[in-house]
Design a protein around this motif. Structure first.
Motif, short mmCIF file in Angstrom:
data_model
loop_
_atom_site.label_atom_id
_atom_site.label_comp_id
_atom_site.label_asym_id
_atom_site.label_seq_id
_atom_site.Cartn_x
_atom_site.Cartn_y
_atom_site.Cartn_z
N ASP A 108 -45.13 -21.99 8.84
CA ASP A 108 -43.82 -22.00 9.50
C ASP A 108 -43.87 -21.21 10.81
O ASP A 108 -44.14 -20.01 10.82
CB ASP A 108 -42.78 -21.40 8.56
N GLU A 109 -43.61 -21.90 11.90
CA GLU A 109 -43.70 -21.25 13.21
C GLU A 109 -42.58 -20.25 13.47
O GLU A 109 -42.63 -19.49 14.44
CB GLU A 109 -43.66 -22.32 14.31
N GLN A 164 -49.67 -14.91 12.53
CA GLN A 164 -51.12 -14.85 12.71
C GLN A 164 -51.82 -14.52 11.40
O GLN A 164 -52.85 -15.12 11.06
CB GLN A 164 -51.46 -13.79 13.78
N THR A 165 -51.26 -13.58 10.65
CA THR A 165 -51.84 -13.20 9.37
C THR A 165 -51.84 -14.38 8.40
O THR A 165 -52.84 -14.64 7.71
CB THR A 165 -51.07 -12.02 8.76
N HIS A 190 -44.00 -27.42 12.09
CA HIS A 190 -43.35 -28.10 10.99
C HIS A 190 -44.11 -29.40 10.71
O HIS A 190 -44.40 -30.16 11.63
CB HIS A 190 -41.89 -28.39 11.30
N LEU A 191 -44.44 -29.63 9.45
CA LEU A 191 -45.32 -30.73 9.08
C LEU A 191 -44.82 -32.08 9.60
O LEU A 191 -45.60 -32.88 10.11
CB LEU A 191 -45.48 -30.78 7.56
#
Length: 278
Positions: A39-40, A48-49, A81-82
């Motif tokens: 999820d951006e 990042q983790t 998002h996919l």
């Protein structure tokens, strides 16, 4: 078939989809892309983790799997998002088949959201396999939703390619508008014997054509709503894969335009293959 892409949410049920995609890639001699989308909207450091953790988990899965370790596998972890990313990735990577998994305890609709699933099915222009069943065995009994369209023929052809030894049955679900009694289709509806005979004969000819020298395909004409018919076959153990055509002119193709398609892809107790016309 050169490239297969499987989307993973890192759940155990999603692992089944990855393994099904791996078996298909091995049989086809295809490259495999394993995609995970983070999820951006997460804060930068956490995003990042999560991306790094996801890549670590996926690479560990590949290293521990006897099937995956011998394949040409690309791990792709993206932020976004996919439903927005997948169509573009499919085009850019020239993907031939997309495999999606579901976490049955919560349901694909809850993970993706029913509108997201609809957008995925409509936005991806290649065949989509929703894989939830056992991956250690090949498909044995396949039901093809048949409506005499190029899309349903493409679904039957692809099903044969993915499972060359499976028993394949073309099933035409006839929704009888004249059956005024609720659930009249359970007792045969009111379709005329002549119409049934003509349809059955035409289906038999198509089955022979599609068999193309391989194991003979069967055919059945069933009076009733298409979604109901497909559910019953899966629940009765008559199908471990249901193959549907997309953008066909009538009948089963209309499943992809509304909630029934989502219901099949999410809740039917077997894998579902959705193929566009060739």
């Amino acid at each position: 078939m050169n490239t297969i892409l499987v989307a993973s949410d890192l759940s155990a049920r999603s692992d089944r989809a990855v393994l099904r995609a791996a078996h298909l890639a091995a049989e086809e001699g295809a490259d495999l892309i394993v995609l995970h989308v983070v999820d951006e909207d997460l804060p930068g450091a956490l995003l990042q983790t999560r991306c790094e953790e996801a890549e670590t988990v996926l690479r560990a899965m590949i290293g521990e799997s006897a099937v995956l370790v011998d394949l040409a596998v690309t791990v792709l972890v993206e932020a976004g998002h996919l439903d927005r990313l997948l169509p573009q990735i499919v085009r850019d990577r020239k993907v031939d088949l997309v495999v999606l998994g579901t976490h049955r305890s919560r349901g694909l609709a809850e993970i993706l959201g029913a509108p997201t699933l609809t957008r995925l099915l409509r936005g991806v222009e290649v065949p989509v396999l929703v894989a939830t069943g056992r991956t250690e065995v090949p498909y044995d009994k396949i039901t093809v939703g048949w409506d005499f369209s190029p899309a349903s023929a493409a679904a039957a052809t692809l099903a044969r390619r993915l499972a060359p030894e499976a028993q394949i049955t073309l099933v035409h679900a006839w929704q009888d508008a004249c059956a005024g009694v609720p659930y009249a289709f359970e007792t045969g509806g009111t379709v005329s014997p002549l119409a049934l005979e003509q349809l059955t004969s035409e289906m038999a000819r198509e089955a022979v054509k599609l068999s193309d020298g391989g194991p003979a395909m069967g055919c059945e004409l069933v009076v009733g709503p298409a979604g109901h018919v497909m559910h019953k076959r899966a629940e009765a153990g008559e199908a471990d894969l249901i193959a549907l055509g997309r953008h066909a002119r009538s009948g089963i193709a209309r499943l992809l335009l509304g909630a029934t398609a989502e219901d099949l892809a999410v809740h039917v107790p077997c894998d579902v293959l959705i193929a566009p016309p060739e």
